[in-house]
Design an enzyme around this catalytic site. Structure first.
Site, mmCIF file in Angstrom:
data_model
loop_
_atom_site.group_PDB
_atom_site.id
_atom_site.type_symbol
_atom_site.label_atom_id
_atom_site.label_comp_id
_atom_site.label_asym_id
_atom_site.label_seq_id
_atom_site.Cartn_x
_atom_site.Cartn_y
_atom_site.Cartn_z
ATOM 1 N N LYS A 9 2.246 4.764 -6.408
ATOM 2 C CA LYS A 9 1.590 4.401 -7.656
ATOM 3 C C LYS A 9 1.842 5.458 -8.738
ATOM 4 C CE LYS A 9 -2.077 1.801 -5.355
ATOM 5 N NZ LYS A 9 -3.542 1.719 -5.160
ATOM 6 N N TYR A 49 -1.435 -8.306 -7.303
ATOM 7 C CA TYR A 49 -2.839 -8.097 -6.961
ATOM 8 C C TYR A 49 -3.672 -9.378 -7.077
ATOM 9 C CZ TYR A 49 -2.055 -3.080 -6.689
ATOM 10 O OH TYR A 49 -1.610 -1.828 -6.322
ATOM 11 N N ASN A 112 -5.153 6.488 -5.731
ATOM 12 C CA ASN A 112 -5.025 6.814 -4.307
ATOM 13 C C ASN A 112 -3.568 6.881 -3.847
ATOM 14 O OD1 ASN A 112 -4.422 4.096 -4.176
ATOM 15 N ND2 ASN A 112 -6.197 3.544 -2.961
ATOM 16 N N HIS A 115 0.267 2.123 -2.221
ATOM 17 C CA HIS A 115 -0.124 0.790 -1.763
ATOM 18 C C HIS A 115 0.801 0.433 -0.619
ATOM 19 C CE1 HIS A 115 -0.876 -3.532 -1.638
ATOM 20 N NE2 HIS A 115 0.430 -3.633 -1.481
ATOM 21 N N GLU A 126 4.864 -9.870 -0.803
ATOM 22 C CA GLU A 126 4.938 -8.711 -1.698
ATOM 23 C C GLU A 126 6.373 -8.236 -1.886
ATOM 24 O OE1 GLU A 126 0.516 -6.826 -0.857
ATOM 25 O OE2 GLU A 126 2.262 -5.792 -0.070
#
Length: 142
Positions: A9, A49, A112, A115, A126
């Site tokens: 990310k 998402y 975080n 993913h 995905e």
């Protein structure tokens, strides 16, 4: 062989952590078969998402994931999804064990760092959002 998607990310890319994170996954015995950097736009973020669309954090998630470049990678191997998720750690870095990506490198529950696909079925979907089959390389890892 099972495939899974990893996204580093914006917070991870901006801190120069893509190489370290990719290396951690390769050390698990997973084979890197696709890699690219991109700036995710709102359309792609919405597709990626979509399962979280009704959740209260969705808008903030889209804003964050589109705030800077990401690294997208496809790994292949036996139990790839499970191995990668274990190596990533809990979603909240504060609850992640040391030695996991999020436990060592994550900032907070939003930033975080990574993913990873949560199932083999979701991984297929995905991966198709970020890579065509012709962009995934088949080779013998030695």
């Amino acid at each position: 062989m099972e495939r899974t998607l990893l996204l580093v990310k914006p917070d991870g890319v901006n801190r120069g952590l893509s190489g370290e994170i990719l290396g951690r996954m390769e050390k698990l015995g997973l084979k890197l078969i696709g890699l690219r950097m991109l700036q995710m736009d709102a359309v792609l973020a919405d597709k990626h998402y979509a399962p979280h669309r009704a959740r209260p954090f969705f808008k903030d998630l889209v804003t964050y994931i589109t705030s800077g470049p990401i690294t997208a990678a496809v790994f292949e191997g036996e139990n790839a999804v499970e191995k990668m998720r274990k190596a990533m750690g809990a979603t909240d870095p504060a609850k992640s064990e040391k030695g996991t990506v999020r436990g060592d490198l994550g900032i907070d529950i939003e930033q975080n760092t990574v993913h990873g696909s949560d199932s083999a079925e979701n991984a297929k979907h995905e991966i198709s959002l970020f890579f065509s089959e012709s962009e995934l390389v088949n080779y013998d890892r030695r």
